[in-house]
Design a protein around this motif. Structure first.
Motif, PDB file in Angstrom:
ATOM      1  N   VAL A  89      81.821  79.315  72.043  1.00  9.84           N
ATOM      2  CA  VAL A  89      82.113  79.024  70.638  1.00  9.84           C
ATOM      3  C   VAL A  89      82.217  77.519  70.412  1.00  9.84           C
ATOM      4  CG1 VAL A  89      83.832  79.280  68.805  1.00  9.84           C
ATOM      5  CG2 VAL A  89      83.214  81.249  70.213  1.00  9.84           C
ATOM      6  N   SER A  90      82.873  76.806  71.325  1.00 10.22           N
ATOM      7  CA  SER A  90      83.033  75.361  71.164  1.00 10.22           C
ATOM      8  C   SER A  90      81.681  74.657  71.167  1.00 10.22           C
ATOM      9  CB  SER A  90      83.914  74.797  72.283  1.00 10.22           C
ATOM     10  OG  SER A  90      85.220  75.340  72.223  1.00 10.22           O
ATOM     11  N   VAL A  91      80.811  75.020  72.109  1.00 13.47           N
ATOM     12  CA  VAL A  91      79.493  74.393  72.184  1.00 13.47           C
ATOM     13  C   VAL A  91      78.652  74.751  70.960  1.00 13.47           C
ATOM     14  CG1 VAL A  91      77.322  74.366  73.481  1.00 13.47           C
ATOM     15  CG2 VAL A  91      79.507  74.232  74.702  1.00 13.47           C
ATOM     16  N   SER A  92      78.732  76.009  70.525  1.00 14.19           N
ATOM     17  CA  SER A  92      77.922  76.459  69.389  1.00 14.19           C
ATOM     18  C   SER A  92      78.342  75.817  68.075  1.00 14.19           C
ATOM     19  CB  SER A  92      78.012  77.984  69.255  1.00 14.19           C
ATOM     20  OG  SER A  92      77.510  78.622  70.408  1.00 14.19           O
ATOM     21  N   SER A  93      79.550  75.254  68.027  1.00 14.23           N
ATOM     22  CA  SER A  93      80.044  74.652  66.786  1.00 14.23           C
ATOM     23  C   SER A  93      79.653  73.189  66.634  1.00 14.23           C
ATOM     24  CB  SER A  93      81.575  74.772  66.727  1.00 14.23           C
ATOM     25  OG  SER A  93      81.981  76.130  66.794  1.00 14.23           O
ATOM     26  N   ILE A  94      79.137  72.590  67.680  1.00 13.16           N
ATOM     27  CA  ILE A  94      78.834  71.157  67.645  1.00 13.16           C
ATOM     28  C   ILE A  94      77.753  70.823  66.625  1.00 13.16           C
ATOM     29  CG2 ILE A  94      77.880  69.238  68.980  1.00 13.16           C
ATOM     30  CD1 ILE A  94      79.288  70.416  71.447  1.00 13.16           C
ATOM     31  N   VAL A  95      76.630  71.521  66.682  1.00 13.39           N
ATOM     32  CA  VAL A  95      75.522  71.220  65.763  1.00 13.39           C
ATOM     33  C   VAL A  95      75.910  71.461  64.306  1.00 13.39           C
ATOM     34  CG1 VAL A  95      73.193  71.897  65.072  1.00 13.39           C
ATOM     35  CG2 VAL A  95      73.721  71.547  67.495  1.00 13.39           C
ATOM     36  N   PRO A  96      76.584  72.589  63.956  1.00 13.93           N
ATOM     37  CA  PRO A  96      76.994  72.747  62.553  1.00 13.93           C
ATOM     38  C   PRO A  96      77.904  71.633  62.045  1.00 13.93           C
ATOM     39  CG  PRO A  96      77.103  74.855  63.686  1.00 13.93           C
ATOM     40  CD  PRO A  96      76.824  73.824  64.734  1.00 13.93           C
ATOM     41  N   VAL A  97      78.813  71.149  62.890  1.00 10.59           N
ATOM     42  CA  VAL A  97      79.686  70.048  62.465  1.00 10.59           C
ATOM     43  C   VAL A  97      78.854  68.816  62.117  1.00 10.59           C
ATOM     44  CG1 VAL A  97      81.380  68.365  63.298  1.00 10.59           C
ATOM     45  CG2 VAL A  97      81.765  70.803  63.671  1.00 10.59           C
ATOM     46  N   LEU A  98      77.911  68.468  62.978  1.00 10.06           N
ATOM     47  CA  LEU A  98      77.053  67.314  62.714  1.00 10.06           C
ATOM     48  C   LEU A  98      76.184  67.548  61.482  1.00 10.06           C
ATOM     49  CD1 LEU A  98      75.953  66.473  66.378  1.00 10.06           C
ATOM     50  CD2 LEU A  98      77.604  65.222  64.960  1.00 10.06           C
ATOM     51  N   ALA A  99      75.698  68.770  61.325  1.00  7.66           N
ATOM     52  CA  ALA A  99      74.833  69.080  60.184  1.00  7.66           C
ATOM     53  C   ALA A  99      75.588  68.975  58.865  1.00  7.66           C
ATOM     54  CB  ALA A  99      74.240  70.484  60.349  1.00  7.66           C
ATOM     55  N   VAL A 100      76.835  69.439  58.834  1.00  5.97           N
ATOM     56  CA  VAL A 100      77.648  69.310  57.620  1.00  5.97           C
ATOM     57  C   VAL A 100      77.871  67.840  57.285  1.00  5.97           C
ATOM     58  CG1 VAL A 100      79.983  69.642  56.700  1.00  5.97           C
ATOM     59  CG2 VAL A 100      78.780  71.556  57.761  1.00  5.97           C
ATOM     60  N   GLY A 101      78.128  67.025  58.312  1.00  7.64           N
ATOM     61  CA  GLY A 101      78.284  65.602  58.075  1.00  7.64           C
ATOM     62  C   GLY A 101      77.024  64.972  57.498  1.00  7.64           C
ATOM     63  N   PHE A 102      75.876  65.385  58.011  1.00 14.11           N
ATOM     64  CA  PHE A 102      74.600  64.880  57.498  1.00 14.11           C
ATOM     65  C   PHE A 102      74.395  65.297  56.041  1.00 14.11           C
ATOM     66  CE2 PHE A 102      70.140  66.030  56.632  1.00 14.11           C
ATOM     67  CZ  PHE A 102      69.569  64.757  56.638  1.00 14.11           C
ATOM     68  N   ALA A 103      74.656  66.581  55.737  1.00 10.93           N
ATOM     69  CA  ALA A 103      74.466  67.075  54.373  1.00 10.93           C
ATOM     70  C   ALA A 103      75.376  66.352  53.392  1.00 10.93           C
ATOM     71  CB  ALA A 103      74.727  68.579  54.325  1.00 10.93           C
ATOM     72  N   GLY A 104      76.620  66.111  53.811  1.00  9.44           N
ATOM     73  CA  GLY A 104      77.537  65.396  52.940  1.00  9.44           C
ATOM     74  C   GLY A 104      77.125  63.955  52.725  1.00  9.44           C
ATOM     75  N   SER A 105      76.582  63.335  53.777  1.00 10.88           N
ATOM     76  CA  SER A 105      76.201  61.923  53.659  1.00 10.88           C
ATOM     77  C   SER A 105      75.017  61.713  52.729  1.00 10.88           C
ATOM     78  CB  SER A 105      75.884  61.358  55.049  1.00 10.88           C
ATOM     79  OG  SER A 105      74.720  61.962  55.595  1.00 10.88           O
ATOM     80  N   ILE A 106      74.158  62.728  52.585  1.00  9.83           N
ATOM     81  CA  ILE A 106      73.016  62.588  51.673  1.00  9.83           C
ATOM     82  C   ILE A 106      73.308  63.237  50.316  1.00  9.83           C
ATOM     83  CG2 ILE A 106      71.376  62.474  53.583  1.00  9.83           C
ATOM     84  CD1 ILE A 106      70.513  65.350  52.882  1.00  9.83           C
ATOM     85  N   GLY A 107      74.504  63.831  50.167  1.00  5.82           N
ATOM     86  CA  GLY A 107      74.907  64.396  48.880  1.00  5.82           C
ATOM     87  C   GLY A 107      74.137  65.620  48.461  1.00  5.82           C
ATOM     88  N   PRO A 174      80.289  59.420  60.914  1.00  8.96           N
ATOM     89  CA  PRO A 174      81.033  59.156  62.146  1.00  8.96           C
ATOM     90  C   PRO A 174      82.243  60.075  62.331  1.00  8.96           C
ATOM     91  CG  PRO A 174      80.431  57.091  61.105  1.00  8.96           C
ATOM     92  CD  PRO A 174      80.084  58.179  60.127  1.00  8.96           C
ATOM     93  N   THR A 175      82.880  60.474  61.234  1.00  2.00           N
ATOM     94  CA  THR A 175      84.013  61.405  61.335  1.00  2.00           C
ATOM     95  C   THR A 175      83.564  62.734  61.930  1.00  2.00           C
ATOM     96  OG1 THR A 175      85.195  60.420  59.469  1.00  2.00           O
ATOM     97  CG2 THR A 175      85.707  62.714  59.993  1.00  2.00           C
ATOM     98  N   HIS A 176      82.433  63.232  61.480  1.00  2.00           N
ATOM     99  CA  HIS A 176      81.922  64.493  62.020  1.00  2.00           C
ATOM    100  C   HIS A 176      81.465  64.319  63.472  1.00  2.00           C
ATOM    101  CE1 HIS A 176      82.023  65.448  57.753  1.00  2.00           C
ATOM    102  NE2 HIS A 176      81.874  66.720  58.073  1.00  2.00           N
ATOM    103  N   LEU A 177      80.978  63.148  63.796  1.00  2.00           N
ATOM    104  CA  LEU A 177      80.594  62.880  65.188  1.00  2.00           C
ATOM    105  C   LEU A 177      81.820  62.916  66.106  1.00  2.00           C
ATOM    106  CD1 LEU A 177      78.465  62.081  67.277  1.00  2.00           C
ATOM    107  CD2 LEU A 177      78.834  59.683  66.625  1.00  2.00           C
ATOM    108  N   ILE A 178      82.935  62.388  65.636  1.00  5.34           N
ATOM    109  CA  ILE A 178      84.165  62.403  66.427  1.00  5.34           C
ATOM    110  C   ILE A 178      84.581  63.838  66.751  1.00  5.34           C
ATOM    111  CG2 ILE A 178      86.662  61.938  66.324  1.00  5.34           C
ATOM    112  CD1 ILE A 178      85.950  59.412  64.677  1.00  5.34           C
ATOM    113  N   LEU A 183      84.784  68.649  70.439  1.00  6.64           N
ATOM    114  CA  LEU A 183      84.364  70.006  70.812  1.00  6.64           C
ATOM    115  C   LEU A 183      83.699  70.007  72.185  1.00  6.64           C
ATOM    116  CD1 LEU A 183      82.928  71.210  67.385  1.00  6.64           C
ATOM    117  CD2 LEU A 183      84.844  72.279  68.595  1.00  6.64           C
ATOM    118  N   ALA A 184      82.860  69.014  72.437  1.00  7.07           N
ATOM    119  CA  ALA A 184      82.170  68.931  73.728  1.00  7.07           C
ATOM    120  C   ALA A 184      83.162  68.709  74.865  1.00  7.07           C
ATOM    121  CB  ALA A 184      81.128  67.807  73.690  1.00  7.07           C
TER     122      ALA A 184
END
Length: 409
Positions: A89-107, A174-178, A183-184
């Motif tokens: 579960v921890s590993v599988s959550s990494i990409v969605p966290v980064l993806a949400v950060g990307f989506a938010g950054s481009i609005g 960067p917050t989502h990257l943290i 998680l990793a």
């Protein structure tokens, strides 16, 4: 389920203590990831010009997926064990966290919804920890163990408090990257340090028949209803309270997040108290107290007590009653669920709790009175639901005496 034999395992206290602490940490980090959107919902709503309903959908989508996913994850935990599933579960959550950060950054609102759907994976972590803790502890201490694991809900408080601040200090992506890095690291810690209980026996039966068998048990649906109210109430407020506080009291996103964190911490601290109480008195009475207090505090909230003292006292008391209830319900599950079906029953009950948290934000958004700026209808529905749950528990469910420790009466 086999109990722990301390005579043949002199170091069992240290081993299970370490594993319970690790499990709680994993839960906290995944709950933080699961709640990445909620603390920023008011920011997204302002930047993207979202309606109340659109903002509510943004908050509720990860909750829905996290809820439904628990059904499968609970059964997989019966088969593969908690250690493997914590890592997965921890590993599988990494990409969605980064993806949400990307989506938010481009609005992009559509991408936020889409990636928020997959962010729900992190919310399934709860269905891993309950059977994992149950295997490590004897029946007389399972209320305590599941209560301590449930303190991983503090991840929602950490997210509410720190996520807006991290965004202000470091930026959105960067917050989502943290959190992705956290998680990793958590997955690596599980790989190196975590172990399943020596008494864990894999249930290799196919998942679907196990779920069908669990669905035929009365305890599954009785506990699902109760947990949908107490845990659903916690999740709903932990995610929607920033919006509520900003709307009613006009605080900034950071200040609203700090107050939401206080709510979440109170519920987290109350959960092991509820579990420990249910180890000593019948869980029924713990749950009844929770529903009565929840109804009373939700009723008080209708009148919009002034900030900060009275509103804080109201919502912290509400959090305490909800937290005690979550601990009490799962202590009750540990007493009543068949040994080989704990994961399956837990998955369904935990899913019901998540679903209980999915609908309130939508209801609050849909019933918000923008003219008078109040949430009277939504809060009144919470009062009615808590009272209905109180009546159901009092009239339909039998009190089950807690299992006693060896050497006690």
């Amino acid at each position: 389920m086999n109990t722990v034999d301390t005579a043949t395992a002199p170091d069992i206290d240290a081993r299970r203590g370490l594993n319970l602490a690790l499990a709680t940490w994993v839960s906290a980090i995944n709950f933080w990831a699961w709640n990445m959107i909620g603390p920023l919902s008011t920011t997204y709503a302002g930047d993207l010009s979202l309606s109340s309903t659109q903002a509510s959908m943004l908050v509720a989508t990860p909750i829905l997926v996290g809820a439904l996913g628990r059904i499968v994850v609970g059964s997989l935990t019966d088969r593969f064990g908690g250690r493997a599933m914590f890592i997965a579960v921890s590993v599988s959550s990494i990409v969605p966290v980064l993806a949400v950060g990307f989506a938010g950054s481009i609005g992009s609102y559509p991408l936020l919804l889409l990636f928020g759907f997959f962010l729900g994976i992190a919310g399934t972590i709860f269905a891993v920890g309950i059977p994992f803790a149950n295997h490590w502890y004897e029946p007389a201490r399972r209320g305590f163990a599941t209560g301590v694991f449930g303190m991983g809900m503090v991840g929602t408080a950490l997210s509410a408090f720190f996520t807006p601040r991290f965004v202000r200090w470091f930026g959105l992506l960067p917050t989502h990257l943290i959190i992705a890095v956290a998680l990793a690291v958590t997955a690596v810690l599980c790989l190196v340090l975590m172990r399943d209980s020596p008494h864990f026996t894999p249930n290799t039966d196919p998942v679907v028949p196990k779920l069908k068998a669990a669905a035929k048990l009365a305890v599954t649906w009785e506990m699902s209803f109760l947990y949908a109210v107490v845990f659903g109430g916690f999740v709903a407020f932990a995610n929607y309270l920033p919006t509520y506080i900003k709307t009613i009291y006009h605080f900034s996103a950071v200040d609203a997040g700090a107050r939401t964190a206080g709510f979440a911490v109170a519920a987290v601290l109350a959960r092991p108290v509820g579990g420990a109480l249910a180890d000593r008195i019948p869980p029924k009475y713990v749950v009844l107290a929770s529903f009565a207090g929840t109804a009373a505090m939700a009723f008080v909230a209708i009148f919009q007590p002034p900030p900060d003292l009275w509103s804080a006292a109201t919502f912290i008391a509400l959090a305490l009653f909800l937290g005690i209830g979550t601990g009490g319900v799962f202590a009750w599950v540990a007493l009543r669920a068949p040994a080989q079906s704990v994961g399956s029953v837990t998955g369904i009950v935990a899913a019901a709790g998540g679903l209980g948290g999915y609908f309130p934000p939508l209801v609050m958004g849909a019933t918000y009175d923008s003219v008078d700026s109040d949430y009277t209808i939504g809060l009144a529905l919470l009062v009615a639901t808590a009272l209905a749950a109180f009546a159901f528990t009092a009239l339909r469910l039998h009190a089950h005496e807690p299992r006693r420790r060896k050497g006690t009466a």
